[in-house]
Design an enzyme around this catalytic site. Structure first.
Site, short mmCIF file in Angstrom:
data_model
loop_
_atom_site.label_atom_id
_atom_site.label_comp_id
_atom_site.label_asym_id
_atom_site.label_seq_id
_atom_site.Cartn_x
_atom_site.Cartn_y
_atom_site.Cartn_z
N GLU A 8 5.05 -10.62 -34.73
CA GLU A 8 4.05 -10.10 -33.79
C GLU A 8 2.64 -10.12 -34.38
O GLU A 8 1.66 -10.24 -33.64
CB GLU A 8 4.43 -8.68 -33.38
N GLY A 67 9.68 -4.88 -23.63
CA GLY A 67 10.66 -5.23 -22.61
C GLY A 67 10.25 -4.65 -21.27
O GLY A 67 10.02 -3.44 -21.16
N MET A 97 16.36 -2.21 -25.14
CA MET A 97 16.81 -1.96 -23.78
C MET A 97 17.72 -3.07 -23.24
O MET A 97 17.33 -3.89 -22.41
CB MET A 97 15.61 -1.78 -22.85
N MET A 142 9.56 0.35 -29.15
CA MET A 142 10.28 1.17 -30.12
C MET A 142 9.35 1.88 -31.11
O MET A 142 9.84 2.45 -32.08
CB MET A 142 11.31 0.32 -30.87
N GLU A 143 8.04 1.87 -30.86
CA GLU A 143 7.11 2.43 -31.84
C GLU A 143 5.97 3.26 -31.26
O GLU A 143 5.51 4.21 -31.91
CB GLU A 143 6.48 1.31 -32.69
N ASP A 168 10.82 -9.90 -22.65
CA ASP A 168 12.11 -9.90 -21.96
C ASP A 168 12.06 -8.91 -20.81
O ASP A 168 11.16 -8.07 -20.73
CB ASP A 168 13.25 -9.49 -22.93
#
Length: 227
Positions: free
Chosen positions: A12, A75, A149, A170-171, A194
């Site tokens: 990333e 996501g 997810m 997630m962060e 996604d």
């Protein structure tokens, strides 16, 4: 203005590192802090809430940025948002915290705020920077969980509690929670890698680089306005 760009994964941060050569000034655990110049830092946090919280604490203590830009991939809960589109959040909130038995809101860590709103001035600045660009960007709530997810039952449960959410990572809420201790503003600008569901892991693997590049393009437009 001193800005720190934070992403969880090397993939990333790759477009940023390619365009902004930097020197490592701090490394511990999964955290890598790199200095581009005295107004711009690149930060790799590692994946998940604990790595993000540790990174935020070290970053706020050692660099003391005026603004944190969280970026990378996300996501999408919105099927009408295309892969590679960009989402920027209006607030930070956890989707895997439940202390409702003690009369807290779902997602609220006990003794902490229910969520962490992004100030309207920053939302307006992002909208202005992206409005005439080739980047397709959406404003919506990005929630944070320590789970990728892909489980349909978990996704359904989150949709029930947060029916209007746009995406998940997630962060970001962990970064926002720690940054709030220092009164440092934070925004979250991510590329869609996604759509949540059982196909998400394969889609993520195939789309990661494209989503990261789109996020870079969006954040670079912000930097052009703000640095």
């Amino acid at each position: 203005m001193k800005i720190a760009i934070v992403a969880a994964m090397a993939e990333e941060l790759a477009p940023f590192r390619a365009n902004f050569p930097a020197t490592v000034v701090w490394r511990k655990g999964k955290t890598i802090i790199e200095e581009v110049n005295d107004t711009l830092y690149l930060v790799e946090s590692g994946i998940g809430k604990t790595n993000a919280a540790a990174t935020a604490a070290w970053l706020c203590e050692k660099v003391q940025p005026d603004l944190i830009i969280n970026t990378g991939t996300t996501g999408s809960f919105r099927i009408d948002f295309a892969l590679g589109d960009v989402v920027y959040t209006d607030k930070f909130v956890y989707s895997d915290v439940d202390a409702t038995g003690f009369d807290y809101a779902f997602g609220q860590v006990p003794q902490m705020p229910a969520d962490y709103p992004v100030a309207q001035k920053w939302l307006e600045k992002i909208e202005f920077a992206l409005k005439d660009s080739s980047v397709t960007a959406h404003l919506g709530t990005i929630v944070t969980s320590d789970s990728f997810m892909s489980d349909t039952q978990s996704i359904a449960a989150i949709r029930q509690v947060f029916p209007t959410i746009a995406a998940s990572d997630m962060e970001s809420c962990s970064l926002a929670q720690v940054a709030s201790f220092y009164d440092i503003p934070i925004v979250n600008v991510r590329g869609i890698s996604d759509h949540v569901g059982d196909a998400a892991p394969d889609t993520f693997d195939n789309t990661l680089d494209h989503a990261a590049e789109q996020a870079f393009q969006a954040v670079n437009l912000l930097l052009n306005q703000w640095v």
